[in-house]
Write a protein that holds these residues in place. Sequence first.
Motif, PDB file in Angstrom:
ATOM      1  N   SER A 133      -2.962  44.727 -16.977  1.00 22.49           N
ATOM      2  CA  SER A 133      -2.759  44.755 -15.534  1.00 22.49           C
ATOM      3  C   SER A 133      -2.011  46.031 -15.185  1.00 22.49           C
ATOM      4  O   SER A 133      -1.868  46.931 -16.015  1.00 22.49           O
ATOM      5  N   THR A 134      -1.555  46.130 -13.960  1.00 25.69           N
ATOM      6  CA  THR A 134      -0.698  47.238 -13.537  1.00 25.69           C
ATOM      7  C   THR A 134       0.436  46.656 -12.700  1.00 25.69           C
ATOM      8  O   THR A 134       0.348  45.509 -12.225  1.00 25.69           O
ATOM      9  N   ARG A 177      -0.963  45.740  -9.264  1.00 23.26           N
ATOM     10  CA  ARG A 177      -1.713  44.488  -9.285  1.00 23.26           C
ATOM     11  C   ARG A 177      -0.764  43.284  -9.348  1.00 23.26           C
ATOM     12  O   ARG A 177      -0.963  42.273  -8.687  1.00 23.26           O
ATOM     13  N   LYS A 189      -6.337  39.167  -8.837  1.00 22.15           N
ATOM     14  CA  LYS A 189      -5.583  40.391  -8.593  1.00 22.15           C
ATOM     15  C   LYS A 189      -4.728  40.758  -9.801  1.00 22.15           C
ATOM     16  O   LYS A 189      -4.535  41.939 -10.110  1.00 22.15           O
ATOM     17  N   ASP A 215      -6.690  42.751 -14.706  1.00 22.69           N
ATOM     18  CA  ASP A 215      -7.618  43.865 -14.589  1.00 22.69           C
ATOM     19  C   ASP A 215      -8.693  43.744 -15.666  1.00 22.69           C
ATOM     20  O   ASP A 215      -9.886  43.715 -15.384  1.00 22.69           O
ATOM     21  N   LYS A 216      -8.239  43.666 -16.920  1.00 24.73           N
ATOM     22  CA  LYS A 216      -9.157  43.563 -18.049  1.00 24.73           C
ATOM     23  C   LYS A 216      -8.600  42.603 -19.092  1.00 24.73           C
ATOM     24  O   LYS A 216      -7.395  42.322 -19.108  1.00 24.73           O
TER      25      LYS A 216
END
Length: 232
Positions: A110-111, A114, A189, A192-193
Amino acid sequence: MYVPNEDIKIPSPDTIVWKYLDLSKFLDLLLCRQLFMARSDKFEDQYEGTFSEPTYEELKKVSENNPGFLLYHKSHRKNVVISSWHINEYESFAMWQIFTKNNEGLAIQSTIGRMQEALAPELRYEQHIGAVKYIDYKREYVPLDNSFFPYLFKRKSFQYEGEVRIISDLSDQNIYINEGIKANVDINKLIDKIYIHPKSENWYKNLVIQLMQQLGFDFTIEKSDLESDIFL
């Protein structure tokens, strides 16, 4: 005399973060659409949420005429919950080793941005995201400017964790926290991956993909860099 520490880092929104976990915890996250946050005094590190030696000496002076001051800080730990993540641009072999077993498990990528968006629906209590700073607990101070700061400092022995944390203080919620709580989160949200353990068998990888599809998720699944072919 206590000097505030000024390099507590707030990671930028595009900072990549990871969470390594086993399949049961991953499925719990997907099924409940809630992120587990552990009670801070239940962590393996007994220093969690406590103070360094120099800070403690200052606190003792402050509490000479207020005996309940230190007691409050000690009891406060049971009302603080934490979700731990790992900051790294790339996946970590060490994190696979520490947080997964039997060549099974997953990593969520994630970030910070996010993460902030995913937590937006949770409005019942304040949440703080920050990178952990690793210090010498015998010589350096833990700032007291903010009640979240004691949970954003750890001993240098844990520096390999490269940790970023979501922290919530539930002191005003008037609830008993056993092992932790589950916070509402927007799964789509947040994630991500997905990376599947690089040494897992094909049946395990197919199982993860099938379970996600049955639950209505279509996250991008990346091949682990640790699984790449060698060139000779």
